[in-house]
Scaffold this motif. Sequence first.
Motif, mmCIF file in Angstrom:
data_model
loop_
_atom_site.group_PDB
_atom_site.id
_atom_site.type_symbol
_atom_site.label_atom_id
_atom_site.label_comp_id
_atom_site.label_asym_id
_atom_site.label_seq_id
_atom_site.Cartn_x
_atom_site.Cartn_y
_atom_site.Cartn_z
ATOM 1 N N THR A 5 39.453 2.819 -37.467
ATOM 2 C CA THR A 5 38.455 2.095 -36.629
ATOM 3 C C THR A 5 38.974 0.582 -36.682
ATOM 4 O O THR A 5 39.851 0.089 -37.556
ATOM 5 C CB THR A 5 36.896 2.131 -37.219
ATOM 6 N N GLY A 6 38.494 -0.168 -35.666
ATOM 7 C CA GLY A 6 38.783 -1.526 -35.446
ATOM 8 C C GLY A 6 40.366 -1.802 -34.842
ATOM 9 O O GLY A 6 40.999 -3.203 -35.119
ATOM 10 N N LYS B 255 33.534 -3.547 -37.214
ATOM 11 C CA LYS B 255 32.920 -3.763 -38.394
ATOM 12 C C LYS B 255 31.159 -3.550 -38.593
ATOM 13 O O LYS B 255 30.783 -3.140 -39.695
ATOM 14 C CB LYS B 255 33.219 -5.407 -38.565
ATOM 15 N N GLU B 256 30.549 -4.068 -37.611
ATOM 16 C CA GLU B 256 28.987 -4.008 -37.641
ATOM 17 C C GLU B 256 28.638 -2.463 -37.546
ATOM 18 O O GLU B 256 27.690 -2.114 -38.148
ATOM 19 C CB GLU B 256 28.683 -4.379 -36.139
ATOM 20 N N LEU B 257 29.402 -1.443 -36.843
ATOM 21 C CA LEU B 257 29.149 -0.093 -36.674
ATOM 22 C C LEU B 257 29.458 0.871 -37.598
ATOM 23 O O LEU B 257 29.086 1.961 -37.678
ATOM 24 C CB LEU B 257 29.097 0.394 -35.141
ATOM 25 N N GLY B 258 30.584 0.269 -38.419
ATOM 26 C CA GLY B 258 31.376 1.101 -39.201
ATOM 27 C C GLY B 258 30.339 1.929 -40.275
ATOM 28 O O GLY B 258 30.226 3.116 -40.537
ATOM 29 N N MET C 244 35.905 -7.436 -29.082
ATOM 30 C CA MET C 244 34.701 -6.737 -29.096
ATOM 31 C C MET C 244 34.820 -5.360 -29.992
ATOM 32 O O MET C 244 34.126 -5.052 -30.859
ATOM 33 C CB MET C 244 33.996 -6.203 -27.990
ATOM 34 N N THR C 245 35.996 -4.887 -30.003
ATOM 35 C CA THR C 245 36.407 -3.505 -30.600
ATOM 36 C C THR C 245 36.234 -4.078 -32.161
ATOM 37 O O THR C 245 35.828 -3.258 -33.028
ATOM 38 C CB THR C 245 37.897 -3.199 -30.222
#
Length: 242
Positions: free
Chosen positions: A230-231, A168-171, A162-163
């Motif tokens: 991130t990620g 990727k989606e919220l970056g 999920m992380t």
Amino acid sequence: MNKVVIVTGASRGIGRNIAYNLALNGYSVIANYNNSEQEAIKLKEELNNQGIEIDIFKANVSKRSDVQRLVNFVIEKYRKIDVLINNAGIAQSKLFTDITDEDFEQMLKNNLYSAFYASQEVARYMIREHNGSIINISSMYGKIGASCEVHYSISKAGIDGMTKALAKELGPSNIRVNSIAPGAIDTDMNRFLTDEDWKQIVEETPLMKKGYPIDITRCVKWLIEDEFTTGQVISVDGGMVM
Ligand code: NAP
């Protein structure tokens, strides 16, 4: 205005330490708890005695409606959420062949659904603000698996998946999503370990010491202030997993 931080499962152990230290450092902290009301009140009193405010909020984060109540409370009071720390979790040690459907369901609900629900509920506000950080407390067992903890390992591997997907989606909305994967940390979750067990764990740990909640808090503090990570699934485990 101070950064507004929700910490789930903050009545005991790692979550409590994170909530306590972030409040001491000037963040506006909402400490979620479920069963341990007395411990949550004690956390509030300890901070209040030092002139520091903290909100404590009862919610079973494995339930969508409770998560919504928590997030609505924070939005009504603060109008924004800067950081979500998905820390609440349970553990259970059982042979794979003994894990019941109910055990499996409880594990996923408490460890994985909770983080999914909370991330989804806060993401709406973070996207609107074009700002946010979600920090998931995963486990080294999400990476390497644990014998007799198959359902726990699945839940933590799910958190790490999920992380990465969420990062990727919220970056593009300037929201960072990371996991911290602790090694063995001295909390109630590990009360079943004997002195002999701890001795063996320490011997297998390159840094030759036990982990404490403050070790996780230090990484959380860094991740909150960092702006270009991130990620990631960051191991905080004394070098146990490399
Ligand atoms: P802990 O001492 O057993 O504390 C667990 C906390 O989670 C408690 O505050 C509990 O609240 C809360 N919680 C559990 N289910 C909840 C729910 N449905 N809703 C709200 N709160 C809930 O455990 P810990 O060692 O601090 O673990 C914290 C996190 O770190 C967990 O996700 C765990 O998997 C992870 N972790 C721990 C270790 C370790 O060695 N300790 C290692 C790797 C990862 P109430 O008591 O109020 O119900």
